[in-house]
Enzyme design. Sequence first.
Site, PDB file in Angstrom:
ATOM      1  N   ILE A  15       0.823  -1.223   0.000  1.00  0.00           N
ATOM      2  CA  ILE A  15       0.000   0.000   0.000  1.00  0.00           C
ATOM      3  C   ILE A  15       0.853   1.268   0.000  1.00  0.00           C
ATOM      4  CG2 ILE A  15      -2.010  -1.053   1.091  1.00  0.00           C
ATOM      5  CD1 ILE A  15      -1.060   0.033   3.770  1.00  0.00           C
ATOM      6  N   GLY A  16       2.162   1.106   0.039  1.00  0.00           N
ATOM      7  CA  GLY A  16       3.040   2.270   0.014  1.00  0.00           C
ATOM      8  C   GLY A  16       4.486   1.842  -0.084  1.00  0.00           C
ATOM      9  N   ARG A  17       5.348   2.790  -0.442  1.00  0.00           N
ATOM     10  CA  ARG A  17       6.778   2.496  -0.561  1.00  0.00           C
ATOM     11  C   ARG A  17       7.576   3.722  -0.164  1.00  0.00           C
ATOM     12  NH1 ARG A  17      10.230  -1.242  -2.419  1.00  0.00           N
ATOM     13  NH2 ARG A  17       8.485  -2.659  -2.763  1.00  0.00           N
ATOM     14  N   GLY A  18       8.638   3.479   0.593  1.00  0.00           N
ATOM     15  CA  GLY A  18       9.498   4.562   1.040  1.00  0.00           C
ATOM     16  C   GLY A  18      10.926   4.338   0.621  1.00  0.00           C
ATOM     17  N   ARG A  19      11.815   5.141   1.232  1.00  0.00           N
ATOM     18  CA  ARG A  19      13.227   5.108   0.845  1.00  0.00           C
ATOM     19  C   ARG A  19      13.881   3.754   1.144  1.00  0.00           C
ATOM     20  NH1 ARG A  19      17.687   8.598   3.403  1.00  0.00           N
ATOM     21  NH2 ARG A  19      16.150   8.714   5.082  1.00  0.00           N
ATOM     22  N   PHE A  20      13.435   3.080   2.214  1.00  0.00           N
ATOM     23  CA  PHE A  20      14.123   1.872   2.646  1.00  0.00           C
ATOM     24  C   PHE A  20      13.265   0.614   2.583  1.00  0.00           C
ATOM     25  CE2 PHE A  20      16.299   5.255   5.189  1.00  0.00           C
ATOM     26  CZ  PHE A  20      17.461   5.264   4.415  1.00  0.00           C
ATOM     27  N   GLY A  21      12.093   0.701   1.994  1.00  0.00           N
ATOM     28  CA  GLY A  21      11.273  -0.506   1.915  1.00  0.00           C
ATOM     29  C   GLY A  21       9.824  -0.203   1.624  1.00  0.00           C
ATOM     30  N   LYS A  40       5.418  -2.308   8.003  1.00  0.00           N
ATOM     31  CA  LYS A  40       6.508  -1.520   7.415  1.00  0.00           C
ATOM     32  C   LYS A  40       7.743  -2.405   7.382  1.00  0.00           C
ATOM     33  CE  LYS A  40       9.062   2.836   8.035  1.00  0.00           C
ATOM     34  NZ  LYS A  40       9.183   4.063   8.867  1.00  0.00           N
ATOM     35  N   ASP A 137      11.360  14.945  11.739  1.00  0.00           N
ATOM     36  CA  ASP A 137      10.911  15.014  10.344  1.00  0.00           C
ATOM     37  C   ASP A 137       9.402  15.263  10.285  1.00  0.00           C
ATOM     38  OD1 ASP A 137      11.184  15.085   7.604  1.00  0.00           O
ATOM     39  OD2 ASP A 137      11.106  12.908   7.343  1.00  0.00           O
TER      40      ASP A 137
END
Length: 286
Positions: A15-21, A40, A137
């Site tokens: 359902i989502g993707r970030g910088r590390f996974g 996550k 952040d």
Amino acid sequence: MSEALLKDYRLCGEIGRGRFGAVSLCRPLDPNLTGSFAVKSICKASVSGDDLDSQCLLTEPKILSLLSPHPNIVQIYNVYEDSTHLHMVLELCDGPDLHQLIVEGGGPIPEPEVASLFGQLMHAVAHCHRHGVAHRDIKPDNILFDAVCGGRLKLADFGSAASFSVGKGLTQLSGLVGTPYYVAPEVVAGRAYGEKADVWSAGVVLYVMLSGSPPFYGETAVEIFEAVLRANLRFPVRAFRSVSPAAKDLLRRMLCKDVSRRFSAEQVLRHPWIVGGGDANSNDGT
């Protein structure tokens, strides 16, 4: 994928993707448990062993466990680890994030609604600071909403968070961490800093919610950092015509370059604009 994780949960797609996974939807296999969760999964190979990101990879689950439960912070339920990934089972926030809310709404949010949402955010930030955690952040993308709880605000993504010693001064953290528009001037300057860097970032979020644009702008990251360092706070008439003096007063106290004069999270919560729910007739706190 962790065998222990797959014994407890059924993965239902990314359902989502970030910088590390990636972040995936999952459901518990235990028939006594109901509802959906988010997993996550952080790829260990995407971070090196000695840098700040690796340290945060290891500390994020600990920090979330320390802060949970709180109604305005994404809750962590389980942690699994295998040879390639770290997996955190988190509360599912299936509403839009604050960035989407601003963009899809076509710009600024009505002031009483801003006060309600921002009060929730600052309760989360104050809770972090009371427990010796700086988020580092805070930005609209990391402010989520849980549709199950009627749209309750949830501060998320503690991948850059760090611990500090409560009551031992403000200059205990280091490293250029954060997102250019939202990072505090003392962080950009490379000085040691404290939890009030979060208050600055939250102040930028408040400015964006009220006006639809950031207070310190540039075409590149370098130009943005230069504007942040100047900290020349303005309230353009076109964007702030209908914004109350009390809201502007709070912004001045949060977006204050002098850290010693900048409000703490607890002081923000006591400001008349927050206490009065964004009432345009609130005293400005002076």
